[in-house]
Design a protein around this motif. Structure first.
Motif, short mmCIF file in Angstrom:
data_model
loop_
_atom_site.label_atom_id
_atom_site.label_comp_id
_atom_site.label_asym_id
_atom_site.label_seq_id
_atom_site.Cartn_x
_atom_site.Cartn_y
_atom_site.Cartn_z
N GLY A 127 51.75 35.83 -8.28
CA GLY A 127 50.33 35.71 -8.34
C GLY A 127 48.88 35.94 -7.21
O GLY A 127 49.30 36.29 -6.12
N HIS A 128 48.08 36.52 -8.47
CA HIS A 128 46.85 37.01 -7.52
C HIS A 128 46.82 38.14 -6.30
O HIS A 128 47.85 39.14 -7.34
N GLY A 129 46.44 39.38 -5.61
CA GLY A 129 46.59 40.46 -4.89
C GLY A 129 45.70 41.26 -5.31
O GLY A 129 44.56 40.70 -5.92
N ALA A 145 46.86 32.65 3.19
CA ALA A 145 47.01 32.81 1.44
C ALA A 145 48.21 33.04 0.72
O ALA A 145 49.52 33.14 1.12
N GLU A 146 47.90 32.11 -0.57
CA GLU A 146 48.47 32.31 -1.77
C GLU A 146 49.49 33.62 -2.16
O GLU A 146 50.50 33.66 -2.08
N ASP A 147 48.68 34.59 -1.94
CA ASP A 147 49.30 35.45 -2.90
C ASP A 147 50.56 36.12 -1.98
O ASP A 147 51.46 36.69 -2.02
N THR A 231 55.28 34.18 -9.81
CA THR A 231 55.71 32.95 -9.13
C THR A 231 54.11 32.89 -8.45
O THR A 231 53.45 33.67 -7.82
N HIS A 232 53.94 31.65 -7.88
CA HIS A 232 52.40 31.27 -7.14
C HIS A 232 52.33 29.85 -6.34
O HIS A 232 53.43 29.74 -6.59
N VAL A 233 51.48 29.91 -5.76
CA VAL A 233 51.52 28.34 -4.45
C VAL A 233 50.52 28.50 -4.41
O VAL A 233 50.02 27.66 -3.57
N ASP A 234 49.93 27.41 -5.91
CA ASP A 234 48.72 27.15 -5.35
C ASP A 234 49.01 25.71 -6.82
O ASP A 234 47.91 26.01 -7.81
N SER A 235 49.91 24.66 -6.52
CA SER A 235 49.92 23.43 -7.62
C SER A 235 48.59 22.77 -7.66
O SER A 235 47.59 22.78 -6.89
#
Ligand SMILES: [Zn+2]
Length: 342
Positions: A127-129, A145-147, A231-235
């Motif tokens: 996710g993101h980037g 940061a999540e990305d 894949t993300h890390v921000d439910s």
């Protein structure tokens, strides 16, 4: 024996073997647009089987260790003849070693341990980037940061899939990060989208860019078994004590199977290793998500906890935990693949 010494022995072995073979090694000139995969395929050689040999044989005439120079002559790996051939038997015993520089210096070599995912193609999108870091939080006074975390887990997953013979595309890439074995992953903005596209700032354009890349590759690989993992890390459900969420498209049976297989693997792992912990993650339809709606391959969308949640942070920041998450996702993927082929 360290990896480098090992590789050296392996190359020496190859040279000795090729010296004994009756036919001399065949060579081929790289044409415009040729990659190692397409070059091998054009010569009737399976890239999955010969990639490692090819790299070992042509090590000194590859740029960035894995790319061809147009117009140069390359040595082809020896083709295995009759199965009764002793030389062939010896060759077959050598484990295949791939190299992926995106994994970073220390993790670049991938030993292929099984062929469980042979013939399968995976697109991995973290996710993101680029200009978009995703969810951000502070940890002990540092910004995280999540990305960066989604990317680290994705690389670890890619390496696992490759080690089981899968053809793996890392869609969001960072040329200089690699797999990072530490807690605080520095925030940067130099991620690109496969093969080397600048990531736009506008959200819709950004999503459309990765959708287009995945769909183009999907069409190119038509007829093959293909899956997409995001894949993300921000439910989003911030109030809850969340572990991992899995989503799929409501209309995709294959996507549902994939998400269920990964979910099932996580359930089993939690039962095995953390019997006191209640697993609260579940998969549900999220068809509103742009990626799920617009990408062609069957996909699973995974939210590995929430980077803003203190408890999740402890889990996500620990490199061993990121490795465990990647291992479990890969096991779920293998489970799904094995079921499919039955
Ligand atoms: Zn996200």
């Amino acid at each position: 024996m360290n990896k480098r010494t090992y590789l050296l022995f392996w190359i020496l072995g190859l040279l000795v073997l090729s010296g004994f073979s009756q036919t001399s090694l065949k060579t081929v000139v790289a044409e415009k647009g040729d990659g190692i995969y397409s070059l091998l395929r054009k010569q009737g050689l399976s890239p999955a089987k010969h990639y490692g040999h090819f790299i070992a044989l042509n090590k000194d005439i590859l740029w960035d260790s894995i790319h061809l120079f147009q117009g140069r002559e390359y040595v082809l790996p020896p083709v295995e003849v009759g199965s009764g051939d002793r030389k062939t038997t010896t060759l077959k015993k050598e484990p295949k070693v791939l190299k992926e520089s995106l994994f970073g210096k220390e993790h670049a070599l991938v030993t292929v341990k099984s062929n469980k995912l042979n013939g399968a193609v995976y697109y991995l999108v973290s996710g993101h980037g680029g200009p978009d870091p995703g969810a951000v939080a502070s940890y002990k006074g540092k910004m995280i940061a999540e990305d960066e975390y989604a990317y680290d887990i994705t690389l670890r997953l890619a390496k696992k899939l490759m080690s089981h013979g899968a053809e793996t595309y890392i869609i969001v890439q960072d040329p200089n990060d690699g797999i990072r074995d530490y807690k605080i992953l520095e925030i940067d903005r130099d991620e690109v989208v496969y093969p080397n596209q600048k990531i736009p700032l506008n959200q819709l354009q950004r999503l459309r860019q990765r959708v287009d890349v995945v769909n183009q590759l999907y069409r190119k690989n038509k007829g093959k078994y293909q899956r997409l993992i995001v894949t993300h890390v921000d439910s989003r459900s911030k109030g809850q004590n969340i572990d991992v969420f899995f989503y799929h498209h409501e209309k995709s049976r294959n996507g549902k199977h994939l998400a269920e297989s990964i979910h099932e693997t996580f359930l089993n792992k939690y039962r095995k290793y953390q019997p006191n912990r209640v697993y609260e993650g579940t998969f549900e339809d999220r068809s509103g998500l742009y990626l799920i709606k617009n990408t062609l391959p069957a996909m699973a969308y995974i939210e590995v906890g929430n980077i803003r949640n203190r408890k999740d942070q402890r889990r996500i920041l620990e490199p061993n935990n990121r490795q465990a998450v990647a291992n479990w996702i890969s096991e779920g993927i293998i489970l799904d693949r094995t079921r499919k082929s039955r």
